[in-house]
Design a protein around this motif. Structure first.
Motif, PDB file in Angstrom:
ATOM      1  N   THR A   8       0.809  -1.207   0.000  1.00  0.00           N
ATOM      2  CA  THR A   8       0.000   0.000   0.000  1.00  0.00           C
ATOM      3  C   THR A   8       0.842   1.257   0.000  1.00  0.00           C
ATOM      4  O   THR A   8       0.341   2.337   0.247  1.00  0.00           O
ATOM      5  N   ALA A  11      -0.738   3.191  -2.445  1.00  0.00           N
ATOM      6  CA  ALA A  11      -2.150   2.942  -2.637  1.00  0.00           C
ATOM      7  C   ALA A  11      -2.993   3.688  -1.646  1.00  0.00           C
ATOM      8  O   ALA A  11      -4.155   3.368  -1.468  1.00  0.00           O
ATOM      9  N   THR A  75       4.813  -5.355  -7.954  1.00  0.00           N
ATOM     10  CA  THR A  75       3.409  -5.739  -8.104  1.00  0.00           C
ATOM     11  C   THR A  75       3.170  -6.209  -9.527  1.00  0.00           C
ATOM     12  O   THR A  75       3.513  -5.517 -10.486  1.00  0.00           O
ATOM     13  N   SER A 121      -2.811  -3.167  -3.197  1.00  0.00           N
ATOM     14  CA  SER A 121      -2.636  -1.944  -3.965  1.00  0.00           C
ATOM     15  C   SER A 121      -2.766  -2.201  -5.456  1.00  0.00           C
ATOM     16  O   SER A 121      -2.494  -3.280  -5.959  1.00  0.00           O
ATOM     17  N   PRO A 123      -1.088   0.006  -8.085  1.00  0.00           N
ATOM     18  CA  PRO A 123      -0.282   1.214  -8.305  1.00  0.00           C
ATOM     19  C   PRO A 123      -0.698   2.021  -9.525  1.00  0.00           C
ATOM     20  O   PRO A 123      -0.628   3.250  -9.496  1.00  0.00           O
ATOM     21  N   ALA A 126      -3.638   4.012  -8.510  1.00  0.00           N
ATOM     22  CA  ALA A 126      -3.233   5.013  -7.521  1.00  0.00           C
ATOM     23  C   ALA A 126      -2.596   6.218  -8.206  1.00  0.00           C
ATOM     24  O   ALA A 126      -2.881   7.365  -7.853  1.00  0.00           O
TER      25      ALA A 126
END
Length: 239
Positions: A8, A11, A75, A121, A123, A126
């Motif tokens: 996160t 995120a 990720t 998350s 990304p 985000a």
């Protein structure tokens, strides 16, 4: 659970996308550098919304007083399969999410995690959220990793940057509230051909209680809409 916490790192932003008949609409702050910045911002948001899979690698380095923490998070996201894998340097655990179920790889094999842990998350979303909300203060034509890009300078809210910082594990900052941002920069490199985000860089000088700290964050995005492996496959998680 550590991997999820680190995942996160970027995120903390709420994914808010404004939609009109003309497509995704950027924040009005982009008008401060003219119509071309508005167009670049809008094209990037449209391109990121259509992304199906990607790889993101984030490095974050935070120093405050005598304490220094460094986190590397990879990720792998495949939205069409609703599958995400998250890897982090400070833990031997790997988090794998399929649909609304999360699993962690431990010495005893894959173990299911609580349902709320599946909120890992994303990304790409985000960064799209930040691009939507932030003011674009300047842009330059550049070359990033050998590719032609637009280098956008953004002015996110200080509270957003403090939240990113507070989410860095192990640095002694548990909440964004006590963080005062003293100086910052946030750059986003957007591919001129595909309009997708290619690289994000943040530098931050801040004060936490009586100490002054510094933070840097770099995220690379690659493998857009290519075959992104999510290991293991969902079937093996049930065994």
């Amino acid at each position: 659970m550590a991997s999820l916490h680190h995942a996160t790192v970027i995120a903390v932003l709420t994914f808010v996308v404004l939609v009109s008949g003309a497509g995704i609409v950027p924040g009005t702050g982009a008008t401060s550098v003219g119509e071309q910045a508005v167009s670049i911002q809008s094209d990037a948001l449209d391109a990121m919304e259509s992304v199906d899979s990607y790889r993101a690698v984030t490095n974050m380095d935070v120093s405050i007083g005598a304490n220094r923490t460094f986190t590397n998070v990879t990720t792998l996201a495949n939205r069409s399969l609703a599958a995400t894998s998250v890897y982090s340097t400070d833990s031997n655990d790997t988090t794998h999410v399929v649909d609304d179920r999360a699993y962690r790889n431990t010495s005893d094999g894959w173990e299911p995690l609580p349902s709320e842990s599946a909120d890992v998350s994303d990304p790409a979303r985000a960064q799209a959220a930040l691009l939507t909300a932030a003011t674009v203060t300047d842009f330059q034509r550049a070359r990033t990793n050998g590719r032609l890009t637009y280098q956008l300078e953004l002015a996110p809210r200080n509270s957003t940057l403090a939240g990113i910082l507070a989410d860095q594990p192990g640095n002694g900052i548990e909440r964004a509230g006590p963080v005062t941002v003293l100086d910052r920069s946030y750059e986003m490199h957007v591919n001129r051909t595909t309009h997708r985000i290619q690289r994000v860089e943040m530098t931050l000088k801040f004060r936490h209680r009586s100490e002054t700290g510094r933070a840097t964050m770099v995220t690379w995005f690659t493998g857009y809409n290519e075959t992104v492996p999510t290991v293991p496959d969902p079937a093996s998680l049930e065994n």
